[in-house]
Design a protein around this motif. Sequence first.
Motif, PDB file in Angstrom:
ATOM      1  N   ARG A   1       0.775  -1.300  -0.052  1.00 20.99           N
ATOM      2  CA  ARG A   1       0.104  -0.035   0.070  1.00 20.99           C
ATOM      3  C   ARG A   1       0.855   1.286   0.014  1.00 20.99           C
ATOM      4  N   LEU A   2       0.788   2.042  -1.114  1.00 20.58           N
ATOM      5  CA  LEU A   2       1.637   3.138  -1.113  1.00 20.58           C
ATOM      6  C   LEU A   2       0.848   4.279  -0.630  1.00 20.58           C
ATOM      7  N   SER A   3       1.335   5.441  -0.227  1.00 23.42           N
ATOM      8  CA  SER A   3       0.774   6.719   0.642  1.00 23.42           C
ATOM      9  C   SER A   3       1.790   7.765  -0.069  1.00 23.42           C
ATOM     10  N   CYS A   4       0.580   8.798  -0.542  1.00 24.74           N
ATOM     11  CA  CYS A   4       1.330  10.006  -0.912  1.00 24.74           C
ATOM     12  C   CYS A   4       0.586  11.270  -0.283  1.00 24.74           C
ATOM     13  N   ALA A   5       1.451  11.879   0.553  1.00 24.16           N
ATOM     14  CA  ALA A   5       0.957  13.059   1.267  1.00 24.16           C
ATOM     15  C   ALA A   5       1.338  14.291   0.666  1.00 24.16           C
ATOM     16  N   ALA A   6       0.120  15.265   0.405  1.00 18.16           N
ATOM     17  CA  ALA A   6       0.305  16.309  -0.198  1.00 18.16           C
ATOM     18  C   ALA A   6       0.541  17.573   0.771  1.00 18.16           C
ATOM     19  N   SER A   7       1.347  18.513   0.453  1.00 14.83           N
ATOM     20  CA  SER A   7       1.346  19.601   1.066  1.00 14.83           C
ATOM     21  C   SER A   7       0.204  20.641   1.183  1.00 14.83           C
ATOM     22  N   GLU A   8      -0.732  20.660   0.054  1.00 16.24           N
ATOM     23  CA  GLU A   8      -1.655  21.436   0.072  1.00 16.24           C
ATOM     24  C   GLU A   8      -3.116  20.429  -0.112  1.00 16.24           C
ATOM     25  N   SER A   9      -4.017  21.265  -0.037  1.00 15.42           N
ATOM     26  CA  SER A   9      -5.248  20.400  -0.119  1.00 15.42           C
ATOM     27  C   SER A   9      -5.663  20.057  -1.493  1.00 15.42           C
ATOM     28  N   ILE A  10      -6.089  18.685  -1.487  1.00 16.69           N
ATOM     29  CA  ILE A  10      -6.259  17.919  -2.450  1.00 16.69           C
ATOM     30  C   ILE A  10      -7.678  17.626  -2.601  1.00 16.69           C
ATOM     31  N   SER A  11      -8.696  18.315  -2.207  1.00 17.62           N
ATOM     32  CA  SER A  11     -10.100  17.809  -2.125  1.00 17.62           C
ATOM     33  C   SER A  11     -10.860  18.324  -3.410  1.00 17.62           C
ATOM     34  N   SER A  12     -10.136  19.239  -4.201  1.00 18.60           N
ATOM     35  CA  SER A  12     -11.060  19.448  -5.395  1.00 18.60           C
ATOM     36  C   SER A  12     -10.293  19.288  -6.780  1.00 18.60           C
ATOM     37  N   ILE A  13      -9.034  18.723  -6.673  1.00 16.62           N
ATOM     38  CA  ILE A  13      -8.275  18.332  -7.809  1.00 16.62           C
ATOM     39  C   ILE A  13      -8.232  16.830  -8.217  1.00 16.62           C
ATOM     40  N   THR A  14      -7.931  16.448  -9.296  1.00 17.66           N
ATOM     41  CA  THR A  14      -7.966  14.986  -9.667  1.00 17.66           C
ATOM     42  C   THR A  14      -6.381  14.606  -9.177  1.00 17.66           C
ATOM     43  N   MET A  15      -6.201  13.608  -8.729  1.00 16.27           N
ATOM     44  CA  MET A  15      -4.657  12.958  -8.057  1.00 16.27           C
ATOM     45  C   MET A  15      -4.616  11.701  -9.086  1.00 16.27           C
ATOM     46  N   ALA A  16      -3.353  11.368  -9.139  1.00 18.79           N
ATOM     47  CA  ALA A  16      -2.931  10.260  -9.956  1.00 18.79           C
ATOM     48  C   ALA A  16      -1.879   9.723  -9.325  1.00 18.79           C
ATOM     49  N   TRP A  17      -1.511   8.411  -9.882  1.00 13.85           N
ATOM     50  CA  TRP A  17      -0.310   7.547  -9.612  1.00 13.85           C
ATOM     51  C   TRP A  17       0.330   7.277 -10.727  1.00 13.85           C
ATOM     52  N   TYR A  18       1.579   7.376 -10.837  1.00 15.23           N
ATOM     53  CA  TYR A  18       2.525   7.259 -12.057  1.00 15.23           C
ATOM     54  C   TYR A  18       3.503   6.238 -11.735  1.00 15.23           C
ATOM     55  N   ARG A  19       4.075   5.717 -12.654  1.00 19.10           N
ATOM     56  CA  ARG A  19       5.324   5.039 -12.396  1.00 19.10           C
ATOM     57  C   ARG A  19       6.259   4.937 -13.522  1.00 19.10           C
ATOM     58  N   LEU A  20       7.633   4.923 -13.217  1.00 17.24           N
ATOM     59  CA  LEU A  20       8.629   5.307 -14.194  1.00 17.24           C
ATOM     60  C   LEU A  20       8.847   4.093 -15.065  1.00 17.24           C
TER      61      LEU A  20
END
Length: 113
Positions: A19-38
């Motif tokens: 289980r990966l986690s991604c902590a954002a420094s600002e609010s993400i409530s109104s934006i699309t978020m995504a995971w990528y891999r190299l």
Amino acid sequence: QGQFAESGGGLVQPGGSLRLSCAASESISSITMAWYRLGPGGLRDLIAQSMSGDLVWYEESVRGRFTISRDNAKNTVYLQMDNLKPEDTAVYYCNAPYKGLPWGQGTQVTVSS
């Protein structure tokens, strides 16, 4: 500018889970978020998106095995990865698509027996 800190990677055997986690420094409530891999070509490939209205999208190779979720109160996005395969080995990143925000350090996932 938003910043992202990914964590939760590691070494796992084929068929295992992480289980990966991604902590954002600002609010993400109104934006699309995504995971990528190299990817092998050196580009970050989009593999999962969490959009408004609880809509989600997955790249074909991870659909049915990975689950993206988010906790807006904690400004955190997750990626549950099940039935991992060796070809899932990569550095994983999160970001908000099309915002031009800086990339975090990523988290290494290695799937190997």
